[in-house]
Design a protein around this motif. Structure first.
Motif: not given
Length: 187
Positions: A89-101
């Motif tokens: 879940n934490a990695l998913d939050w840090a992966s967005t927004p796609t272009r500026t993650a």
């Protein structure tokens, strides 16, 4: 001096992985790195409906913390032969927004411990796969699986005490520091 963010993939207070993470700043590398713990405890479950702008306040602070370090060290257990849900879940939050993650081009090392005999082999494979999908720069070639961890820590002190494992952990962190240097040249 490099700034390393440490993320523990378990919420349990007496987690073996939390003990490993607590030992990292005491490895004798104080002149090379400073460490900051980045908590994942307050992150809501990922939901694109609330991932608007900077996202919820806990997410904004979390992403800011990741952006504020030179590299990350993830210290995580293995749950049911895979990545703990809270870490995914934490990695998913840090992966967005796609272009500026926050994870894009962030150097990352992954360490894990478990009471079992195989370390965290399967979990680390999944964590690495997720990180690579986010365009994080995962430390290649080096892996550190700490098996039978209950025999390698002092639970009362909350620290790793096994000399051989301490030596390997120090070498892993030194390799991560070198990887951060190498990664700077790739940007």
């Amino acid at each position: 001096m490099k700034k390393i963010g440490i993320i523990v993939g378990s919420l349990r207070e007496q987690s073996y992985n939390r003990m490993i993470a607590a030992t990292v700043p005491e490895l004798g590398l104080e002149e090379e790195a400073a460490y900051e713990y980045i908590s994942i405890a307050d992150l809501p479950l990922y939901n694109a409906d609330i991932d608007v702008g900077d996202g919820p306040e806990a997410v904004r602070l979390y992403r800011e913390a990741i952006r504020g370090v030179d590299g990350l060290l993830i210290v995580s257990p293995e749950y049911n032969s895979g990545t703990p849900g809270v870490l995914k879940n934490a990695l998913d939050w840090a992966s967005t927004p796609t272009r500026t993650a926050a994870l894009i081009h962030k150097p990352v090392g992954v360490v894990g411990s478990t009471p079992g005999p195989k370390g965290t082999i399967l979990s680390q494979q999944q964590i690495r796969q997720t990180l690579e999908a986010t365009q994080a720069w995962v430390l290649p070639f080096q892996k550190m699986y700490i098996s039978q961890v209950m025999d390698k820590v002092d639970a009362e002190r909350g620290r790793l005490t096994d000399e051989t494992t301490l030596k390997y952990l120090k070498r892993y962190v030194q390799t991560l520091l070198g990887w951060i240097d190498q990664s700077q040249g790739l940007k």
